[in-house]
Scaffold this motif. Structure first.
Motif, PDB file in Angstrom:
ATOM      1  N   GLY A   1       0.829  -1.199   0.000  1.00 36.33           N
ATOM      2  CA  GLY A   1       0.000   0.000   0.000  1.00 36.33           C
ATOM      3  C   GLY A   1       0.862   1.245   0.000  1.00 36.33           C
ATOM      4  O   GLY A   1       2.057   1.207   0.280  1.00 36.33           O
ATOM      5  N   ALA A   2       0.247   2.342  -0.282  1.00 38.09           N
ATOM      6  CA  ALA A   2       0.983   3.608  -0.324  1.00 38.09           C
ATOM      7  C   ALA A   2       0.132   4.685   0.308  1.00 38.09           C
ATOM      8  O   ALA A   2      -0.855   5.122  -0.271  1.00 38.09           O
ATOM      9  N   GLY A   3       0.460   5.058   1.534  1.00 41.61           N
ATOM     10  CA  GLY A   3      -0.249   6.144   2.197  1.00 41.61           C
ATOM     11  C   GLY A   3       0.639   7.368   2.237  1.00 41.61           C
ATOM     12  O   GLY A   3       1.001   7.918   1.211  1.00 41.61           O
ATOM     13  N   ARG A   4       1.026   7.746   3.463  1.00 38.98           N
ATOM     14  CA  ARG A   4       1.973   8.845   3.620  1.00 38.98           C
ATOM     15  C   ARG A   4       3.361   8.276   3.851  1.00 38.98           C
ATOM     16  O   ARG A   4       3.522   7.136   4.272  1.00 38.98           O
ATOM     17  N   MET A   5       4.357   9.096   3.605  1.00 41.22           N
ATOM     18  CA  MET A   5       5.721   8.617   3.748  1.00 41.22           C
ATOM     19  C   MET A   5       6.014   8.231   5.199  1.00 41.22           C
ATOM     20  O   MET A   5       6.746   7.278   5.469  1.00 41.22           O
ATOM     21  N   GLU A   6       5.409   8.950   6.156  1.00 37.24           N
ATOM     22  CA  GLU A   6       5.726   8.666   7.555  1.00 37.24           C
ATOM     23  C   GLU A   6       5.156   7.321   8.002  1.00 37.24           C
ATOM     24  O   GLU A   6       5.540   6.801   9.053  1.00 37.24           O
ATOM     25  N   ASP A   7       4.260   6.734   7.196  1.00 42.87           N
ATOM     26  CA  ASP A   7       3.777   5.391   7.513  1.00 42.87           C
ATOM     27  C   ASP A   7       4.905   4.368   7.451  1.00 42.87           C
ATOM     28  O   ASP A   7       4.780   3.263   7.993  1.00 42.87           O
ATOM     29  N   TYR A   8       5.981   4.716   6.812  1.00 44.07           N
ATOM     30  CA  TYR A   8       7.122   3.801   6.642  1.00 44.07           C
ATOM     31  C   TYR A   8       8.337   4.300   7.421  1.00 44.07           C
ATOM     32  O   TYR A   8       9.470   3.984   7.090  1.00 44.07           O
ATOM     33  N   LYS A   9       8.060   5.098   8.486  1.00 47.27           N
ATOM     34  CA  LYS A   9       9.153   5.767   9.181  1.00 47.27           C
ATOM     35  C   LYS A   9      10.170   4.805   9.777  1.00 47.27           C
ATOM     36  O   LYS A   9      11.374   5.068   9.748  1.00 47.27           O
ATOM     37  N   GLU A  10       9.726   3.670  10.333  1.00 44.98           N
ATOM     38  CA  GLU A  10      10.692   2.753  10.945  1.00 44.98           C
ATOM     39  C   GLU A  10      11.670   2.225   9.904  1.00 44.98           C
ATOM     40  O   GLU A  10      12.891   2.213  10.131  1.00 44.98           O
ATOM     41  N   ALA A  11      11.149   1.809   8.760  1.00 50.09           N
ATOM     42  CA  ALA A  11      12.020   1.277   7.710  1.00 50.09           C
ATOM     43  C   ALA A  11      12.936   2.367   7.164  1.00 50.09           C
ATOM     44  O   ALA A  11      14.131   2.138   6.905  1.00 50.09           O
ATOM     45  N   VAL A  12      12.379   3.557   7.011  1.00 52.19           N
ATOM     46  CA  VAL A  12      13.177   4.672   6.477  1.00 52.19           C
ATOM     47  C   VAL A  12      14.291   5.041   7.452  1.00 52.19           C
ATOM     48  O   VAL A  12      15.466   5.160   7.067  1.00 52.19           O
TER      49      VAL A  12
END
Length: 691
Positions: free
Chosen positions: A481-492
């Motif tokens: 899925g693709a929401g907001r970038m901060e949804d992937y903050k841990e991986a980033v």
């Protein structure tokens, strides 16, 4: 009446005066006699006595004698100097001022981007004339070679500056030097040494070492002379056709000096030279007669730029004349391309001289459909971009020294060319070409959620999945899925931590000193500097050509100094709907300042750079390298004219020259095929769209 005297029709029956005391003034007076009443002669060097049967007057006496118009008997560049000297007086008194071609010198030059149609002055016409002539002579100065100065008076100003640097101060040097040359030239064609000897005698300069001054002028001239490449090529072609060639020159230099000029300019196909100072006679006197004696009655052609000395004088000896235009004349015909207002300062004039010597190096500029054109990437670099970049590089060097900063990081890739310029001139300053990019700095410098939100505000042209991939190297599964970038903050943030350690491996190998460090970025808000300060653990002082959005909250704590004040970044006069400004044009500059190596995106675990895929082809990289070569040539040339102690500023001439890229035709120029690649924002912009 001749064509130019017809231009004086409105003054018919009125009194005119002739400005000048040379042979040209004598010829002008002869042509005017009988059609106008001649009040007398004017000159800046003499205001009394008589010559050629006329009184020498001052301006007030000329006015008392009812002078309605003054005719400047001089070459175009000298005419402009005369206009600067007496133009304001003429306007106040209602006295006309024209040159010996009938051009109104009081009329403000209007910028033109196309030449009027010309007939009989094209290369094909020259070739046709040459077919019937076994003997061909060339003028030297302004025909085969040219100076990198707009006016001869600018060359003498450069000589004065060289003398001053040697501790030699001569008040009104140029005026005295020219007055003595003019005085001797009325008797015979003098040598340079004789001119200085006369100067010593006339002005009581007993201390003066004439040999040393003549040598300084000669060395300065050799430094600023350059070949007119197309004319030199034509001479070479005539030599291949077994034409008998000769250079006929009015010059105060001797044979050895002329030989040195020819060698320096690569002119090796003409061994026969006739020099005025050697024979003590000028072209307007007997110099062409010496050539006629050598060749007998063989049909002959002479190629030169001066109407009186070359064209009229050659014709008088039965030699077919062919006129070429000097760069200065072409510059004047285009109304100085709107640069006239910037010629009141030394900085403006020497920049205009370099500009004209390059843009109008060919006398056949007008053949390309009448358009003023720049076809070579190297010429474009020299003409449009180099003046601004040169002043910026000198400003950067000055600020770094003044602030006692010991090392500079030239950030890739905009710093690639700037470091090369620095290394040429300021090699004592420790500098490093620092591999970075906005992407690399962000991947390694992002530490917290607030950073992600800041980055997300920098709008990306694509999906979140594409943004994570481009900006952070984080590749999601196709079905993710693709929401907001901060949804992937841990991986980033986890990946950014690893990238930070990798980046520090690279930095450790650079051997940077733990001290305040200058950080170069060309045009920026400060994003890279903001994130790099966390990684480098060094206090950075940013030096930018232009700073964007300095009030951005994240950049408030950054220490940044910009060369171009923000109020100047956005404005230059609007012309035909185009606004020339650094703000508008920095994208074009970024396209050509860059390195031939692709952008770095991150570093591996051993500190080795990982580069983006190269989006440019071989021709595009070759074009960029040629542009940069032109910029480097200007950089070298500029130090002939500007002292290192001179304060560099972002001046109007820099802005005007950059803005000309929107007005001068880039006919077939490969620059138009370049693209500005910005993977961080997901944008590709053709340079042609920016011009």
């Amino acid at each position: 009446m001749s064509d130019w005297t017809e231009a004086l029709g409105k003054y018919k029956g009125k009194t005119v005066a002739v400005y000048g005391l040379g042979k040209a003034a004598e010829e002008v007076a002869k042509q005017l006699k009988g059609q106008f009443f001649i009040a007398g002669l004017l000159d800046s060097f003499r205001e009394s006595g008589s010559l050629y049967g006329y009184d020498i007057l001052d301006l007030n006496e000329a006015l008392l004698r009812g002078t309605a118009c003054i005719v400047a008997a001089a070459r175009p560049g000298s005419c402009r100097a005369i206009e600067r000297r007496i133009g304001a007086w003429c306007r106040r008194q209602g006295v006309g001022l024209v040159d010996m071609r009938g051009k109104d010198l009081l009329e403000k030059p209007q910028a033109a981007w196309r030449f009027p149609e010309r007939k009989g002055r094209r290369k094909e016409d020259l070739s046709e004339l040459a077919r019937g002539c076994s003997c061909i002579s060339f003028d030297l100065f302004d025909t085969l070679v040219t100076r990198k100065t707009l006016y001869f008076s600018d060359f003498l100003e450069l000589v004065r500056r060289k003398l001053t640097a040697q501790g030699i101060q001569i008040p009104d040097f140029a005026e005295k030097r020219l007055a003595c040359e003019l005085e001797l030239s009325r008797q015979y064609a003098p040598s340079l040494l004789e001119i200085y000897q006369r100067m010593k005698e006339r002005y009581g300069l007993e201390w003066m070492d004439c040999d040393a001054l003549a040598e300084t002028e000669w060395e300065t001239d050799l430094e600023v002379l350059m070949p007119r490449k197309e004319m030199c090529s034509i001479l070479k072609d005539f030599a291949a056709e077994n034409k008998r060639l000769c250079i006929i020159t009015d010059s105060y230099y001797g044979r050895k000096q002329i030989a040195a000029i020819l060698a320096a300019c690569g002119i090796t196909d003409c061994k026969e030279v006739i020099i005025s100072s050697e024979h003590k006679t000028a072209k307007t006197q007997e110099l062409f007669g010496l050539w006629r004696e050598r060749i007998g009655q063989q049909p002959a052609l002479h190629i030169g730029d001066d109407l009186t000395a070359d064209i009229d004088s050659a014709a008088r000896w039965g030699i077919i004349p062919y006129r070429v235009y000097s760069g200065q004349e072409l510059m004047e015909e285009t109304g100085y391309l709107g640069l006239g207002e910037e010629l009141d300062t030394w900085s403006g004039r020497w920049k205009a001289g370099l500009f004209a010597s390059r843009l109008f190096n060919s006398p056949f500029q007008f053949e390309e459909d009448g358009a003023v054109a720049v076809t070579s990437p190297g010429d474009a670099g020299y003409i449009f971009f180099a003046p601004l970049l040169t002043d910026f590089a000198r400003w950067l060097e000055r600020r770094v020294r003044e602030q006692g900063i010991g090392q500079i990081l030239f950030a890739a890739r905009d710093g690639y060319l700037l470091k090369k310029l620095f290394d040429q001139r300021f090699g004592d300053i420790v500098s490093c070409y620092f591999l970075t990019s906005r992407t690399a700095a962000i991947r390694a410098g992002t530490e917290r959620l607030e950073d992600l939100r800041l980055i997300e505000e920098m709008r990306f042209s694509g999906s979140v999945r594409e943004e994570l991939s481009s900006r952070f190297g984080l590749h999601l599964e196709e079905d993710a899925g693709a929401g907001r970038m901060e949804d992937y903050k841990e991986a980033v943030l986890e990946r950014c931590g690893r990238m930070r350690e990798n980046y520090r491996e690279y930095i450790a190998e650079l051997g940077l000193k733990k001290e305040k460090t200058a950080f170069f970025d060309f045009v920026s808000k400060g994003t890279s500097q903001y994130f790099l300060e966390r990684i480098l653990d060094l206090p950075l002082k940013g030096f930018y050509c232009m700073r964007l959005e300095k009030d951005a909250p994240f950049a408030q704590k950054l220490e940044i100094e910009a060369f171009c004040p923000e109020e100047d970044s956005f404005c230059l006069e609007k012309e035909s709907g185009k606004t020339g400004s650094l703000y508008q044009d920095y994208y074009i500059l970024e396209a050509v300042l860059t390195s031939p190596i692709p952008s770095v995106s991150e570093f591996d675990s051993e500190g080795r750079p990982v580069y983006e895929k190269e989006p440019r082809n071989r021709d595009e990289i070759a074009c960029i390298e040629e542009v940069q070569q032109g910029i480097m040539e200007y950089w070298q040339d500029s130090f002939t004219f500007c002292e290192e102690t001179e304060e560099p500023i972002f001046d109007r001439m820099d802005k005007r020259l950059l803005a000309l890229i929107h007005r001068i035709c880039l006919l077939g120029n490969p620059i138009l095929d370049l693209k500005v690649q910005d993977p961080f924002f997901g944008r590709i912009t053709p340079v042609s769209d920016l011009i």
